[in-house]
Design a protein around this motif. Structure first.
Motif, PDB file in Angstrom:
ATOM      1  N   ASP A 199       0.859  -1.175   0.000  1.00  0.00           N
ATOM      2  CA  ASP A 199       0.000   0.000   0.000  1.00  0.00           C
ATOM      3  C   ASP A 199       0.903   1.235   0.000  1.00  0.00           C
ATOM      4  O   ASP A 199       2.126   1.123  -0.156  1.00  0.00           O
ATOM      5  CB  ASP A 199      -0.985  -0.028   1.166  1.00  0.00           C
ATOM      6  CG  ASP A 199      -0.314  -0.182   2.528  1.00  0.00           C
ATOM      7  OD1 ASP A 199       0.884   0.141   2.652  1.00  0.00           O
ATOM      8  OD2 ASP A 199      -0.982  -0.624   3.478  1.00  0.00           O
ATOM      9  N   CYS A 200       0.319   2.422   0.197  1.00  0.00           N
ATOM     10  CA  CYS A 200       1.116   3.645   0.003  1.00  0.00           C
ATOM     11  C   CYS A 200       2.288   3.738   0.967  1.00  0.00           C
ATOM     12  O   CYS A 200       3.411   4.078   0.572  1.00  0.00           O
ATOM     13  CB  CYS A 200       0.226   4.879   0.093  1.00  0.00           C
ATOM     14  SG  CYS A 200      -0.489   5.224   1.720  1.00  0.00           S
ATOM     15  N   SER A 201       2.060   3.441   2.248  1.00  0.00           N
ATOM     16  CA  SER A 201       3.144   3.591   3.223  1.00  0.00           C
ATOM     17  C   SER A 201       4.144   2.442   3.146  1.00  0.00           C
ATOM     18  O   SER A 201       5.337   2.634   3.403  1.00  0.00           O
ATOM     19  CB  SER A 201       2.571   3.709   4.638  1.00  0.00           C
ATOM     20  OG  SER A 201       1.709   2.640   4.934  1.00  0.00           O
ATOM     21  N   ALA A 220       0.861   8.430   8.526  1.00  0.00           N
ATOM     22  CA  ALA A 220       0.993   9.456   9.570  1.00  0.00           C
ATOM     23  C   ALA A 220       2.272   9.261  10.369  1.00  0.00           C
ATOM     24  O   ALA A 220       2.949  10.234  10.727  1.00  0.00           O
ATOM     25  CB  ALA A 220      -0.222   9.423  10.499  1.00  0.00           C
ATOM     26  N   ASN A 221       2.651   8.010  10.670  1.00  0.00           N
ATOM     27  CA  ASN A 221       3.902   7.733  11.377  1.00  0.00           C
ATOM     28  C   ASN A 221       5.098   8.267  10.605  1.00  0.00           C
ATOM     29  O   ASN A 221       6.063   8.790  11.187  1.00  0.00           O
ATOM     30  CB  ASN A 221       4.100   6.232  11.575  1.00  0.00           C
ATOM     31  CG  ASN A 221       3.026   5.567  12.405  1.00  0.00           C
ATOM     32  OD1 ASN A 221       2.552   4.505  12.059  1.00  0.00           O
ATOM     33  ND2 ASN A 221       2.644   6.187  13.513  1.00  0.00           N
ATOM     34  N   PHE A 255      -1.041  13.844   2.829  1.00  0.00           N
ATOM     35  CA  PHE A 255      -2.263  14.348   3.444  1.00  0.00           C
ATOM     36  C   PHE A 255      -2.841  13.192   4.252  1.00  0.00           C
ATOM     37  O   PHE A 255      -2.469  12.028   4.025  1.00  0.00           O
ATOM     38  CB  PHE A 255      -3.262  14.923   2.426  1.00  0.00           C
ATOM     39  CG  PHE A 255      -3.707  14.000   1.324  1.00  0.00           C
ATOM     40  CD1 PHE A 255      -4.533  12.906   1.569  1.00  0.00           C
ATOM     41  CD2 PHE A 255      -3.327  14.265   0.002  1.00  0.00           C
ATOM     42  CE1 PHE A 255      -4.972  12.086   0.542  1.00  0.00           C
ATOM     43  CE2 PHE A 255      -3.754  13.438  -1.031  1.00  0.00           C
ATOM     44  CZ  PHE A 255      -4.581  12.348  -0.751  1.00  0.00           C
ATOM     45  N   PRO A 256      -3.704  13.453   5.219  1.00  0.00           N
ATOM     46  CA  PRO A 256      -4.165  12.380   6.104  1.00  0.00           C
ATOM     47  C   PRO A 256      -4.678  11.162   5.332  1.00  0.00           C
ATOM     48  O   PRO A 256      -5.593  11.258   4.515  1.00  0.00           O
ATOM     49  CB  PRO A 256      -5.279  13.052   6.909  1.00  0.00           C
ATOM     50  CG  PRO A 256      -4.837  14.479   6.991  1.00  0.00           C
ATOM     51  CD  PRO A 256      -4.216  14.771   5.649  1.00  0.00           C
ATOM     52  N   GLY A 257      -4.007  10.025   5.567  1.00  0.00           N
ATOM     53  CA  GLY A 257      -4.394   8.776   4.931  1.00  0.00           C
ATOM     54  C   GLY A 257      -3.579   8.387   3.724  1.00  0.00           C
ATOM     55  O   GLY A 257      -3.731   7.258   3.212  1.00  0.00           O
ATOM     56  N   HIS A 258      -2.699   9.271   3.235  1.00  0.00           N
ATOM     57  CA  HIS A 258      -1.958   8.928   2.012  1.00  0.00           C
ATOM     58  C   HIS A 258      -0.587   9.597   2.008  1.00  0.00           C
ATOM     59  O   HIS A 258      -0.463  10.790   2.316  1.00  0.00           O
ATOM     60  CB  HIS A 258      -2.748   9.369   0.779  1.00  0.00           C
ATOM     61  CG  HIS A 258      -2.260   8.789  -0.508  1.00  0.00           C
ATOM     62  ND1 HIS A 258      -2.073   7.434  -0.706  1.00  0.00           N
ATOM     63  CD2 HIS A 258      -1.899   9.388  -1.681  1.00  0.00           C
ATOM     64  CE1 HIS A 258      -1.650   7.220  -1.936  1.00  0.00           C
ATOM     65  NE2 HIS A 258      -1.528   8.389  -2.550  1.00  0.00           N
ATOM     66  N   VAL A 259       0.439   8.805   1.651  1.00  0.00           N
ATOM     67  CA  VAL A 259       1.799   9.327   1.541  1.00  0.00           C
ATOM     68  C   VAL A 259       2.321   9.041   0.141  1.00  0.00           C
ATOM     69  O   VAL A 259       2.025   8.001  -0.454  1.00  0.00           O
ATOM     70  CB  VAL A 259       2.719   8.718   2.621  1.00  0.00           C
ATOM     71  CG1 VAL A 259       2.879   7.209   2.453  1.00  0.00           C
ATOM     72  CG2 VAL A 259       4.086   9.410   2.638  1.00  0.00           C
ATOM     73  N   MET A 260       3.113   9.977  -0.387  1.00  0.00           N
ATOM     74  CA  MET A 260       3.615   9.924  -1.751  1.00  0.00           C
ATOM     75  C   MET A 260       5.085  10.329  -1.748  1.00  0.00           C
ATOM     76  O   MET A 260       5.533  11.008  -0.828  1.00  0.00           O
ATOM     77  CB  MET A 260       2.824  10.891  -2.648  1.00  0.00           C
ATOM     78  CG  MET A 260       1.322  10.667  -2.655  1.00  0.00           C
ATOM     79  SD  MET A 260       0.332  12.214  -2.654  1.00  0.00           S
ATOM     80  CE  MET A 260       0.172  12.494  -0.888  1.00  0.00           C
ATOM     81  N   ALA A 261       5.822   9.946  -2.784  1.00  0.00           N
ATOM     82  CA  ALA A 261       7.226  10.329  -2.911  1.00  0.00           C
ATOM     83  C   ALA A 261       7.395  11.270  -4.102  1.00  0.00           C
ATOM     84  O   ALA A 261       6.973  10.933  -5.227  1.00  0.00           O
ATOM     85  CB  ALA A 261       8.101   9.099  -3.084  1.00  0.00           C
TER      86      ALA A 261
END
Length: 321
Positions: A199-201, A220-221, A255-261
């Motif tokens: 998943d994203c993280s 979020a972590n 943004f809350p719930g999703h991380v991107m590079a």
């Protein structure tokens, strides 16, 4: 683009900082005392509750995370066909037959704190995942855990083909980060590690594990895991784009719930790599269900706004100027 962002000593200090930050969700297992230790035998699901489903569900919300092959863990309790465990960046329940357990701390430390090791830099037929660390000796004989008579046993094997492997971690450069992210583009999206994917993280954490940086489990972590955190919540879309395009390749945006590079700019627009199931307005939703490259003008399904408008944070991994 080949400048070293952080050297080995700086990465070690960063890992110590991450483990000391409670919001990161990361702990240093080598500093913990526990009656029983274990090592994952393969890519292993971690569940929130001690129950497993078929594994074919698109979203199994009982899946908390996934352990990489040979990842060290602490065994906290027995729960029928499960163990309750603590891993570096997660905790929950794993099926008993997916991990090898030992009372021998010294044996376990071969995996938790190896002096020499190989790192998997590209997924290998689903068996070994990017970021997997394999202890080895000077002759490239690797240590592989197994279960014998109910406890962990270790076999050694000589490696003849080093494809997808390297001795030690990759140097942390923008070029290497870009390459690792690019290797994942097109991979299926996997909630909590479903379908032997990410998943994203998990995408972010496994890419950075290739460099020896151990991030938190959830998006979020991961906002507490860099050398510098940038609050973008009060910035305009134009200011966000301008600042993101000034960051090194591999910086995280969130943004809350999703991380991107962030991977660079084209036509004065920042581009990102991320693992995502779907985006776009509800009535015309796009479902890539994979790791993709996009700009940040794509529409978030939840509220119909552009991704760039929702960005609240960025994190970088570089020396202080």
């Amino acid at each position: 683009m080949d400048k070293l962002l952080l050297n080995a000593e700086q990465i070690n200090r960063l890992n110590e900082k991450i483990a000391a930050e409670s919001e990161s969700g990361v702990v240093d297992l080598t500093k913990a005392e526990c009656p029983r230790y274990a090592v994952a035998l393969r890519r292993t699901a971690v569940y929130i509750e001690p129950k497993a489903r078929s594994g074919r569900e698109l979203f199994d919300y009982n899946r908390e995370s996934v352990l990489l092959p040979y990842e060290p863990i602490l065994v906290l309790d027995d729960c029928g066909e499960f163990y309750r465990v603590r891993a570096r960046n997660t905790q929950g329940y794993v099926l008993r037959d997916t991990v090898a357990v030992t009372y021998d701390r010294a044996l376990w430390l071969n995996f938790a704190n190896p002096s020499k090791f190989l790192v998997v830099t590209a997924d290998m037929l689903g068996a070994l995942s990017m970021g997997t660390r394999i202890p080895c000796d000077e002759n490239f004989c690797v240590m592989v855990p197994s279960i014998k008579r109910g406890e962990m046993s270790v076999e050694t094997y000589h490696i003849d083909n080093m494809y997808g492997l390297r001795v030690g971690y990759l140097p942390l450069t923008q070029k290497n980060i870009f390459k690792q992210l690019a290797l994942c583009v097109g991979d299926v999206y996997g909630w909590g590690g479903s379908f032997d994917s990410r998943d994203c993280s998990a995408l972010i954490s496994e890419v950075y594990a290739s460099f020896g940086i151990f991030l938190g489990r959830n998006a979020a972590n991961q906002m507490f895991c860099g050398t510098r955190h940038i609050d973008l919540s009060g910035s305009s879309a134009c200011d966000k784009e301008r600042l993101i395009m000034s960051l090194p390749v591999g910086s995280l945006v969130y943004f809350p719930g999703h991380v991107m590079a962030y991977i660079g700019a084209f036509a004065q627009k920042p581009y990102i790599v991320h693992a995502i199931y779907g985006y776009g307005p509800q009535k015309a939703r796009i479902l890539p269900n994979s790791v993709i490259i996009t700009d940040m003008d794509i529409i978030r399904t939840k509220n119909g706004e552009k991704f760039i408008d929702n960005i609240t944070d960025a994190v970088i991994f570089t020396q202080k100027e």
